[in-house]
Design a protein around this motif. Structure first.
Motif, short mmCIF file in Angstrom:
data_model
loop_
_atom_site.label_atom_id
_atom_site.label_comp_id
_atom_site.label_asym_id
_atom_site.label_seq_id
_atom_site.Cartn_x
_atom_site.Cartn_y
_atom_site.Cartn_z
N ALA A 17 0.83 -1.21 0.00
CA ALA A 17 0.00 0.00 0.00
C ALA A 17 0.87 1.25 0.00
CB ALA A 17 -0.93 0.00 1.20
N HIS A 18 1.91 1.27 0.82
CA HIS A 18 2.79 2.44 0.86
C HIS A 18 3.50 2.64 -0.47
CE1 HIS A 18 2.24 3.62 4.96
NE2 HIS A 18 2.55 2.41 5.42
N GLU A 19 3.95 1.57 -1.09
CA GLU A 19 4.60 1.70 -2.39
C GLU A 19 3.62 2.19 -3.45
OE1 GLU A 19 6.36 -2.15 -3.08
OE2 GLU A 19 8.26 -1.51 -2.22
N SER A 20 2.40 1.70 -3.40
CA SER A 20 1.38 2.11 -4.36
C SER A 20 1.09 3.61 -4.23
CB SER A 20 0.10 1.30 -4.15
OG SER A 20 -0.91 1.75 -5.02
N TRP A 21 0.91 4.08 -2.98
CA TRP A 21 0.63 5.50 -2.78
C TRP A 21 1.84 6.35 -3.12
CZ3 TRP A 21 -3.84 7.61 -2.98
CH2 TRP A 21 -4.96 6.89 -2.58
N ALA A 22 3.05 5.84 -2.86
CA ALA A 22 4.26 6.59 -3.21
C ALA A 22 4.37 6.77 -4.72
CB ALA A 22 5.49 5.87 -2.68
N ASN A 23 3.85 5.83 -5.49
CA ASN A 23 3.91 5.90 -6.95
C ASN A 23 2.69 6.57 -7.57
OD1 ASN A 23 6.43 4.61 -7.20
ND2 ASN A 23 5.46 2.63 -6.84
N THR A 24 1.79 7.07 -6.75
CA THR A 24 0.58 7.74 -7.24
C THR A 24 0.86 9.23 -7.32
OG1 THR A 24 -0.86 6.07 -6.28
CG2 THR A 24 -1.86 8.20 -6.78
N LYS A 25 0.87 9.76 -8.54
CA LYS A 25 1.17 11.18 -8.73
C LYS A 25 -0.01 12.07 -8.34
CE LYS A 25 4.51 10.49 -12.48
NZ LYS A 25 5.47 9.92 -11.63
N ASN A 26 -1.23 11.64 -8.63
CA ASN A 26 -2.40 12.46 -8.35
C ASN A 26 -3.33 11.69 -7.42
OD1 ASN A 26 -4.73 14.01 -8.35
ND2 ASN A 26 -4.65 14.46 -10.53
N ARG A 27 -3.12 11.89 -6.10
CA ARG A 27 -3.90 11.14 -5.12
C ARG A 27 -5.38 11.52 -5.16
NH1 ARG A 27 0.99 12.03 -3.07
NH2 ARG A 27 0.47 13.89 -1.91
N ALA A 28 -5.67 12.78 -5.40
CA ALA A 28 -7.06 13.21 -5.46
C ALA A 28 -7.80 12.51 -6.60
CB ALA A 28 -7.15 14.72 -5.61
N ALA A 29 -7.16 12.39 -7.75
CA ALA A 29 -7.81 11.72 -8.88
C ALA A 29 -8.01 10.24 -8.58
CB ALA A 29 -6.95 11.88 -10.14
N ARG A 30 -7.05 9.63 -7.86
CA ARG A 30 -7.16 8.20 -7.56
C ARG A 30 -8.36 7.91 -6.66
NH1 ARG A 30 -2.37 4.38 -5.00
NH2 ARG A 30 -3.73 2.66 -4.42
N THR A 31 -8.71 8.83 -5.79
CA THR A 31 -9.81 8.60 -4.85
C THR A 31 -11.10 9.30 -5.25
OG1 THR A 31 -9.12 10.45 -3.46
CG2 THR A 31 -8.20 8.28 -2.92
N ALA A 32 -11.11 9.98 -6.38
CA ALA A 32 -12.28 10.77 -6.79
C ALA A 32 -13.55 9.93 -6.90
CB ALA A 32 -12.00 11.49 -8.11
N ASN A 33 -13.47 8.76 -7.50
CA ASN A 33 -14.67 7.93 -7.66
C ASN A 33 -15.24 7.51 -6.31
OD1 ASN A 33 -14.53 8.10 -10.42
ND2 ASN A 33 -13.51 6.14 -10.68
N ALA A 34 -14.37 7.16 -5.38
CA ALA A 34 -14.83 6.74 -4.05
C ALA A 34 -15.48 7.91 -3.32
CB ALA A 34 -13.68 6.18 -3.23
N ARG A 35 -14.87 9.09 -3.39
CA ARG A 35 -15.45 10.25 -2.72
C ARG A 35 -16.80 10.63 -3.33
NH1 ARG A 35 -12.33 14.19 -4.02
NH2 ARG A 35 -10.63 13.04 -4.96
N ALA A 36 -16.89 10.54 -4.65
CA ALA A 36 -18.16 10.84 -5.31
C ALA A 36 -19.23 9.83 -4.92
CB ALA A 36 -17.96 10.84 -6.83
#
Length: 98
Positions: A17-36
């Motif tokens: 999980a830490h490696e995945s988030w470290a490699n995520t450039k746009n965290r907001a875009a990654r979680t946008a669907n869940a927040r919506a």
């Protein structure tokens, strides 16, 4: 590969999980669907009324905060009870010698 213990699986998952988030450039875009989806859940529960949806959302998070406070209080009380019991055991000459 050998079978992992539950603790090793937890560490392995945490590492991934830490490696995945470290490699995520746009965290907001990654979680946008869940927040919506969460916002849609509250809006649907409020029959489309955004004001009611906001109150439902705030009530939900207040409920979570209340449960969290109760959980922390219970943990504190249990820890204190364990300390008292250990002190009583020590006074009686029991307990670990280590």
């Amino acid at each position: 590969m050998s079978a992992q213990t539950p603790a090793e699986r937890k560490l392995s998952a945490s590492l991934a999980a830490h490696e995945s988030w470290a490699n995520t450039k746009n965290r907001a875009a990654r979680t946008a669907n869940a927040r919506a989806a969460v916002e849609r859940k509250f809006l649907d529960a409020a029959d489309g009324d955004p004001v009611r949806a906001e109150h439902l959302r705030k009530a939900h998070f207040a409920r979570l905060a209340l449960k969290s406070a109760a959980s922390r209080r219970k943990a504190r009380d249990l820890t204190n009870a364990a300390r008292v019991a250990e002190a009583e055991l020590e006074e009686l000459g029991g307990g670990d010698a280590a």
